[in-house]
Every structure is written in structure tokens, then in C-alpha cells.
Design an enzyme around this catalytic site. Structure first.
Site, PDB file in Angstrom:
ATOM      1  N   GLU A 117       0.845  -1.196   0.000  1.00 55.02           N
ATOM      2  CA  GLU A 117       0.000   0.000   0.000  1.00 55.02           C
ATOM      3  C   GLU A 117       0.880   1.244   0.000  1.00 55.02           C
ATOM      4  OE1 GLU A 117      -3.401   1.948   2.936  1.00 55.02           O
ATOM      5  OE2 GLU A 117      -3.101  -0.217   2.913  1.00 55.02           O
ATOM      6  N   ASP A 119       0.198   5.377   0.519  1.00 54.60           N
ATOM      7  CA  ASP A 119      -0.889   6.222   1.030  1.00 54.60           C
ATOM      8  C   ASP A 119      -0.626   7.716   0.971  1.00 54.60           C
ATOM      9  OD1 ASP A 119      -2.277   4.017   1.873  1.00 54.60           O
ATOM     10  OD2 ASP A 119      -1.890   4.283   3.984  1.00 54.60           O
ATOM     11  N   GLU A 121      -3.069  10.458   2.952  1.00 54.00           N
ATOM     12  CA  GLU A 121      -4.269  10.686   3.758  1.00 54.00           C
ATOM     13  C   GLU A 121      -4.267  12.138   4.210  1.00 54.00           C
ATOM     14  OE1 GLU A 121      -5.673   6.672   5.956  1.00 54.00           O
ATOM     15  OE2 GLU A 121      -3.891   7.582   6.813  1.00 54.00           O
ATOM     16  N   HIS A 134      -0.769  13.079   5.583  1.00 51.36           N
ATOM     17  CA  HIS A 134      -0.191  11.883   6.198  1.00 51.36           C
ATOM     18  C   HIS A 134       0.194  10.919   5.080  1.00 51.36           C
ATOM     19  CE1 HIS A 134      -0.255   8.658   9.418  1.00 51.36           C
ATOM     20  NE2 HIS A 134      -0.484   7.914   8.356  1.00 51.36           N
ATOM     21  N   THR A 135       1.441  10.428   5.084  1.00 57.07           N
ATOM     22  CA  THR A 135       1.874   9.455   4.088  1.00 57.07           C
ATOM     23  C   THR A 135       2.328   8.181   4.785  1.00 57.07           C
ATOM     24  OG1 THR A 135       4.196  10.183   4.040  1.00 57.07           O
ATOM     25  CG2 THR A 135       2.647  11.332   2.577  1.00 57.07           C
ATOM     26  N   ASN A 136       2.198   7.063   4.068  1.00 58.13           N
ATOM     27  CA  ASN A 136       2.625   5.785   4.627  1.00 58.13           C
ATOM     28  C   ASN A 136       2.916   4.825   3.484  1.00 58.13           C
ATOM     29  OD1 ASN A 136       3.260   3.863   6.537  1.00 58.13           O
ATOM     30  ND2 ASN A 136       1.187   3.603   7.324  1.00 58.13           N
ATOM     31  N   ASP A 144       3.695   1.195   9.417  1.00 57.11           N
ATOM     32  CA  ASP A 144       4.461   1.961  10.405  1.00 57.11           C
ATOM     33  C   ASP A 144       5.594   2.754   9.765  1.00 57.11           C
ATOM     34  OD1 ASP A 144       2.860   0.969  12.464  1.00 57.11           O
ATOM     35  OD2 ASP A 144       4.149  -0.791  12.712  1.00 57.11           O
ATOM     36  N   ARG A 145       5.327   3.288   8.575  1.00 57.27           N
ATOM     37  CA  ARG A 145       6.319   4.146   7.910  1.00 57.27           C
ATOM     38  C   ARG A 145       5.703   5.518   7.647  1.00 57.27           C
ATOM     39  NH1 ARG A 145       6.597  -0.987   5.456  1.00 57.27           N
ATOM     40  NH2 ARG A 145       8.571  -2.068   5.852  1.00 57.27           N
ATOM     41  N   GLU A 146       5.028   6.042   8.654  1.00 55.46           N
ATOM     42  CA  GLU A 146       4.321   7.302   8.501  1.00 55.46           C
ATOM     43  C   GLU A 146       5.266   8.496   8.456  1.00 55.46           C
ATOM     44  OE1 GLU A 146       3.489   5.123  10.948  1.00 55.46           O
ATOM     45  OE2 GLU A 146       1.334   4.735  10.907  1.00 55.46           O
ATOM     46  N   TRP A 211      -9.128   9.649  16.102  1.00 52.97           N
ATOM     47  CA  TRP A 211      -7.676   9.845  16.039  1.00 52.97           C
ATOM     48  C   TRP A 211      -7.226  10.956  15.097  1.00 52.97           C
ATOM     49  CZ3 TRP A 211      -4.948   9.375  11.457  1.00 52.97           C
ATOM     50  CH2 TRP A 211      -5.611   8.743  10.391  1.00 52.97           C
ATOM     51  N   GLY A 215      -5.090  13.949  17.685  1.00 54.25           N
ATOM     52  CA  GLY A 215      -5.110  12.677  18.380  1.00 54.25           C
ATOM     53  C   GLY A 215      -6.484  12.251  18.867  1.00 54.25           C
TER      54      GLY A 215
END
Length: 301
Positions: A117, A119, A121, A134-136, A144-146, A211, A215
Site C-alpha cells: 500500500e 498512502d 491521507e 499523512h503518508t505511509n 508503520d512508515r508514517e 484519532w 489525536g
């Protein structure tokens, strides 16, 4: 964060393993010699509205697509084709006003527990506060590569181009032609890289007020609904002789990217940093402030 993927209805999977799958709907530009380009695309031809019970709409004879969110439901779409490497462009205009709690997701993804994937966002915020981009990157089911960014413009006032370049060497995220992130193929040090699973293009607009904004402290104001995001000018390139296949950042772009990463702010507390040692350099969660256009000349200092 993969909640948007889990919320989507699944499509029919290919009968062969993903690493060997061949389908008329898969654009294997890297493997096959034919040039495949979707330019000035028509949303009727290239995408399916997959969920939302009418909240997604294709307008203007296929030139415009909109997604809407209200309290009962969001909405989403996916591409008819799958891609194994390529260069993907889409122009988006995000939810205006008080968009706190909403997420507009635009991404490439395969399916299954070991999916890949890539991303974008867009995390909404209170009126006057900046959106968070937000990228991943997921590879073989591991994310977990945000990395997160604040944009240098109001992404709700007009359309802007968000691009993913994905070739065997690197993944480059760009905004209006400016690279904001590079994820390099680091298989040589044990980091999985997306390279075998063809992916569809997805987008969705959904509620994530547990979230998304500060947060989860700021909740969605449903009195502002319906929330709407708009899309136009989709373009996809996949060919075995396209420039994108070996494209990399030139010295100017590398300097800008280095400047952005040098402005790293402490990671958001939502995400941890308990990574395996081999992933330390490549599997990071960061928060980056991207500078306005008029200050870009300072990036190479």
C-alpha cells in the site's frame, strides 16, 4: 493506518498468486511492451463508485468525481485497473471549513494480510488550522512508515495535484510537482519493498474523529455535514519505456527534500518508534513542516 482499507468492500481476487497474477485489468507496463497511458481520464471509464449509497457522484460527463460524508456514512471509489509500477496523478480539492475528524484517503493498495500500500491521507482540522498530509508505505503487510506534513497552501480553495511515482528503485510522493517524500528500495538491508503485487487506486472520505484531529481530541461537527471532497484530471502512466521507470530526484529536488526532512518535528504521540534495528533508517514516523513556495529558494542552503 489502514482503517480506510478495511472499511472498503473487497473486489474479486485473481486466482493466481499476486506475484504471478495476470489479468486484462492489470496494467503491467514494466513487464509488457505496450504503452498504457490514461490521460484526461473519464471517471466513468476508469473508476467504480464502490460504497456510500449514492454519496459518491460522477459529474460533468465524467470529468469530475465527488465524495461526501455525513453521519450515517462516508463514500469511496476504486480504479477498474490494477497497476504494477507507474506514475499516478490526481487533482483533489479537499473538504473546506471545519473538517475536523474527517479523513480523505487517496492511495494504491493490493489486498490480503500481506498487502502492499502507498498512502496519501488528508486529516481534517478546525477552520483556519492547516490540514495534515499523512503518508505511509506498506510492504508485505507491514506499515508503520508514517511521515506527516503541513502544506504550504489552502488545499480546500482550489484543486492541487498529488502524485505517486512508483518504480523498482523508489517511491516518490509529490504535491504540485514538488517532491515531499522519497521511499527508496532498501531490500539489500532487509526492508521489504512493494514490487510483486499489482495495486488498485482507491479513495474514500470517512469519519475518523477517534484519532484524526489532535489525536482524537477534536470531534467531527456533524452540523457542518455533508462534507465533500472533489477529484479531477486523473492520469496514469505505465509503460516499459517511460521516463518514470528510471526517474529519480535531480539535485534541486534532492535539496528540497533534504530541507523538508531536516525540519522534522517530534513524532505524533499516536505512533510508536519501537522498530526493528534493520528498519531504523527507513521505517520512521516523522512530522514535517513544509515551507511556502516563496521560501523554497532557501531549501538548498
Amino acid at each position: 493506518m489502514n482503517t480506510h482499507l478495511q472499511s472498503l468492500p473487497s473486489h474479486n481476487s485473481l486466482s493466481l498468486p499476486r506475484s504471478m497474477a495476470v489479468s486484462s485489468s492489470v496494467l503491467f507496463g514494466f513487464i509488457f511492451g505496450a504503452l498504457v497511458v490514461a490521460s484526461a481520464a473519464n471517471f466513468y471509464q476508469d473508476f467504480d463508485l464502490t460504497w456510500g449509497d449514492g454519496r459518491g457522484k460522477i459529474l460533468n460527463n465524467g470529468d469530475l468525481l465527488t465524495l461526501s460524508l455525513d453521519k450515517p456514512s462516508g463514500s469511496g471509489f476504486q480504479s477498474k485497473n490494477e497497476y504494477l509500477f507507474g506514475k499516478i496523478d490526481m487533482q483533489l480539492k479537499l473538504v473546506p471549513g471545519n473538517s475536523a475528524g474527517t479523513v480523505t484517503a487517496y492511495y494504491l493498495s493490493s489486498q490480503g494480510p500481506t498487502h502492499d500500500e502507498i498512502d496519501f491521507e488528508f486529516l481534517g482540522n478546525l477552520s483556519g488550522d492547516p490540514y495534515t498530509l499523512h503518508t505511509n508505505v506498506f510492504s508485505q503487510g507491514k506499515g508503520d512508515r508514517e511521515q506527516q506534513f503541513h502544506l504550504w497552501f489552502d488545499p480546500t480553495a482550489d484543486f492541487h495535484t498529488y502524485s505517486i511515482l512508483w518504480n523498482p528503485q523508489r517511491i516518490i510522493f509529490s504535491v504540485d510537482g514538488t517532491p515531499i517524500r522519497e521511499f527508496k528500495n532498501a531490500e539489500s538491508v532487509g526492508v521489504p519493498y512493494p514490487k510483486n503485487q499489482p495495486m488498485r487506486i482507491y479513495s474514500s472520505l470517512w469519519n475518523a474523529d477517534d484519532w484524526a484531529t489532535r489525536g482524537g481530541l477534536v470531534k467531527t461537527d456533524w452540523s457542518q455535514a455533508p462534507f465533500t471532497a472533489s477529484y479531477r484530471n486523473f492520469n496514469a502512466e505505465a509503460s516499459n519505456n517511460g521516463a518514470w521507470l528510471t526517474e529519480e530526484l535531480d539535485s534541486t529536488s534532492q535539496g528540497r527534500l533534504k530541507w523538508c526532512l531536516g525540519k522534522e518535528i517530534s513524532p505524533m504521540p499516536k505512533f510508536g518508534l519501537d522498530f526493528e534495528p534493520d528498519y531504523a533508517e527507513f521505517n520512521r514516523t516523522t512530522y514535517v513542516e513544509v515551507v511556502p513556495d516563496e521560501r523554497k529558494e532557501t531549501m538548498n542552503e
